[in-house]
Motif scaffolding. Structure first.
Motif, short mmCIF file in Angstrom:
data_model
loop_
_atom_site.label_atom_id
_atom_site.label_comp_id
_atom_site.label_asym_id
_atom_site.label_seq_id
_atom_site.Cartn_x
_atom_site.Cartn_y
_atom_site.Cartn_z
N PRO A 55 -15.59 3.47 -7.10
CA PRO A 55 -14.65 2.46 -7.63
C PRO A 55 -14.24 2.68 -9.08
O PRO A 55 -13.07 2.51 -9.43
N TRP A 89 0.81 -1.22 0.00
CA TRP A 89 0.00 0.00 0.00
C TRP A 89 0.85 1.27 0.00
O TRP A 89 0.36 2.35 -0.35
N VAL A 111 -11.15 5.05 -9.74
CA VAL A 111 -9.86 4.81 -9.12
C VAL A 111 -8.99 3.99 -10.06
O VAL A 111 -9.36 2.88 -10.47
N ILE A 162 -3.28 3.40 -7.23
CA ILE A 162 -3.43 4.10 -5.95
C ILE A 162 -2.40 3.60 -4.95
O ILE A 162 -1.95 2.44 -5.03
N ASN A 174 -3.07 -0.99 -9.28
CA ASN A 174 -4.52 -1.18 -9.33
C ASN A 174 -4.94 -2.23 -8.31
O ASN A 174 -4.23 -3.23 -8.10
N TYR A 175 -6.10 -2.00 -7.68
CA TYR A 175 -6.65 -2.95 -6.71
C TYR A 175 -8.09 -3.25 -7.06
O TYR A 175 -8.78 -2.46 -7.72
N CYS A 183 -9.42 -1.79 -2.52
CA CYS A 183 -9.30 -0.33 -2.60
C CYS A 183 -10.08 0.34 -1.46
O CYS A 183 -9.62 1.31 -0.87
#
Length: 585
Positions: free
Chosen positions: A568, A499, A571, A574, A505-506, A511
């Protein structure tokens, strides 16, 4: 024709001080305040981080020199563009740099403040008045409307004389008698209640103008407190012997120092006044705009009422230190006739201009008569309106008051002859013989001499300690440095290392967990979309599973906050943004 400046009227008749004459430079209350010490604030400011600068601006504009509880300060500063952890780190940086002092309340809460002596310098570097703004506020021509009257020090001299005539004698409750208070109120004139911090113990018992005279007298040491107040003749003589401009600037500095201690708004007004140049007309609306920028945060928010600002301007004009003016277009203007600091050495001082003693008992004092000469006149004669030539009159009433002070006929006769440089007229001799028959005593206060009795009686008397918030704050236990290490905070939470590594990307659920951790730890996140990257500060996450929404704001150029709602689908890559780290590319 007289000058606009009270101290330049009748200047042609002012004797010139000889080079061999010493220039006395006493220590005045306020002289060691905002205008003393090393000017290191600008250097410290240049080394502060952007978030530390914003926290300091918030402290100055919201609280002035009054202590701010750490939690409330961070809450106020959160209206900016920073996250909670960043603000804590910024405050830690301020304490480490020596920009603020931190103390512990007795219940363990931390409080921070800037000192009253450093406020004006901090205000100047935190909210500078750039050359373009000053030029826009400058007015090349204006007509004086009001102000530039009698100097406040003359009113103060008269008030001290009223105190001397009364003893000062106190009641059983330890306060001045009502007749003395009324006489002081009439002598002192102007009331500074809207913009100046006066000692509460004095303000409860006396009108504002009287409380100001007493506060200054005690803090300067001229008047000594105790069960019976007494005079310090040495300090009184030092003040009377000061060059005129030095005395006025000392009073000016003291007034600004007390304004700084009143409130954030009054402190901002004092900081604006301290930045003005002498003999330059300024637009009042432009000055008020600068004042408001130093008393609210962030810049651009509506200001509060301007009672302190208006009160300070009116006071300065009433003191003879400034003037109100008006342009041809009707715009209100303001200019200082002298500044608190001045430019170089003040060569102007009063000379030994002789008094003009008239046959009928009138005594005329010129504009440059020294205060050492005026002091005895204030004690023994009735004064008329202060003008270029001020009239004093010896009357039966004034001479009887002189006798009550212990002033004998011989002492008064000797002084009058020396001050006027001539023999006393027969009518004056007869008046002295009638009102002071056989009184050959000498008054040490009249001659401004320290008596052995006064010197001995002063031992054991308490020192004057004004009830000032900064003094109360200084008496608290220093708080240890609260160094904030964001990395240690994250390690303690045992968050996934990914993190804080390279942005990636998650899945929506992961996220959401990352954003919830950011909300809990009060840290921002980095959002990456192709080549661009932005900082988003989440405030709360709503919803479960993949249907969540994060409310917060984007940070733009470390200055502005742009409210936004993150879902979502918006995003991309991140990661958690560690304060102090540059965004990844």
């Amino acid at each position: 024709m007289g000058s606009d400046k009270p101290w330049e009227r009748s200047k042609a008749v002012r004797p010139t001080r000889r080079r061999s004459d010493p220039v006395i430079t006493p220590e005045l209350p306020g002289s060691a305040g905002p205008f003393s010490g090393e000017d290191s604030e600008a250097e410290i400011w240049s080394r502060l981080s952007p978030v530390s600068k914003d926290v300091l601006r918030c402290l100055l504009t919201r609280f002035g020199v009054h202590p701010a509880e750490e939690g409330r300060l961070l809450e106020e500063a959160a209206a900016g563009c920073w996250s909670g952890l960043e603000l804590r780190a910024g405050l830690s940086g301020l304490q480490a740099a020596g920009a603020v002092q931190a103390r512990l309340r007795f219940w363990g809460e931390r409080a921070v403040a800037v000192t009253a002596g450093s406020y004006l310098k901090w205000a100047a570097v935190a909210s500078p008045w750039i050359a373009a703004d000053e030029e826009a506020a400058h007015r090349s021509a204006a007509s004086a409307v009001s102000g530039g009257g009698a100097l406040y020090s003359r009113a103060l001299l008269g008030a001290l004389a009223e105190l001397a005539r009364s003893g000062p004698v106190l009641t059983v409750k330890g306060r001045l008698h009502g007749s003395t208070i009324k006489a002081l109120e009439q002598a002192a004139g102007l009331s500074p209640e809207s913009f100046i911090q006066l000692d509460p113990s004095l303000r409860l018992d006396y009108p504002g103008s009287v409380a100001l005279v007493l506060d200054w007298s005690f803090s300067s040491g001229i008047l000594r407190p105790g069960r019976a107040w007494s005079w310090d003749a040495q300090k009184l003589r030092t003040w009377l012997d000061e060059p005129l401009m030095q005395r006025e600037r000392g009073l000016f500095r003291w007034i600004l120092d007390r304004a700084v201690r009143r409130s954030a708004e009054a402190a901002a007004a004092a900081s604006v006044i301290s930045s003005l140049r002498e003999d330059v007309w300024y637009s009042v609306p432009k000055l008020e705009q600068l004042c408001r920028s130093r008393s609210v945060w962030p810049a651009g928010c509506p200001g509060r009422d301007s009672a302190a600002w208006t009160g300070l301007l009116e006071w300065l004009a009433g003191c003879g230190w400034a003037e109100w003016g008006e342009t041809e277009q009707g715009e209100s203007c303001f200019r200082l006739l002298l500044s608190a600091e001045g430019c170089g050495e003040d060569g102007d001082s009063e000379g030994d201009e002789p008094l003009l003693l008239q046959p009928d008992g009138d005594i005329w004092a010129g504009a440059w008569t020294s205060y050492r000469q005026l002091w005895p006149l204030e004690l023994v004669a009735e004064r008329g309106e202060v003008r270029e030539l001020t009239a004093y009159r010896l009357t039966e009433k004034s001479l009887k008051r002189s006798a009550a002070l212990g002033i004998g006929a011989g002492q008064l006769r000797e002084w009058l002859a020396g001050a006027s440089g001539a023999a006393l007229p027969p009518q004056v001799e007869a008046l002295l013989a009638q009102c002071l028959p056989g009184t050959e005593s000498r008054s040490t206060l009249f001659a401004v001499e320290e008596s052995g009795e006064d010197a001995a009686g002063s031992s054991g008397r308490p020192c004057w300690q004004p009830s000032d918030p900064s003094l109360t704050f200084a008496s608290l236990e220093p708080a240890p440095a609260a160094e904030v290490q964001p990395w240690l905070v994250l390690q303690a939470e045992k968050l996934p290392a990914a993190w804080t590594a390279a942005p990636r990307n998650y899945r929506p659920s992961a996220c959401r967990q990352l954003l919830e951790s950011a909300v809990r730890l009060h840290i921002p996140v980095e959002l990456h979309d192709g080549e661009s990257a932005g900082i988003f500060v989440p405030l709360q996450v709503q919803g479960d599973g993949d249907g969540w929404a994060a409310e917060g704001f984007y940070r733009k150029d470390n200055e502005a906050r742009v409210p936004a709602m993150l879902i979502p689908g918006q995003v991309g890559r991140i990661r958690l943004h560690i304060p102090g780290n540059a965004p990844a590319r």
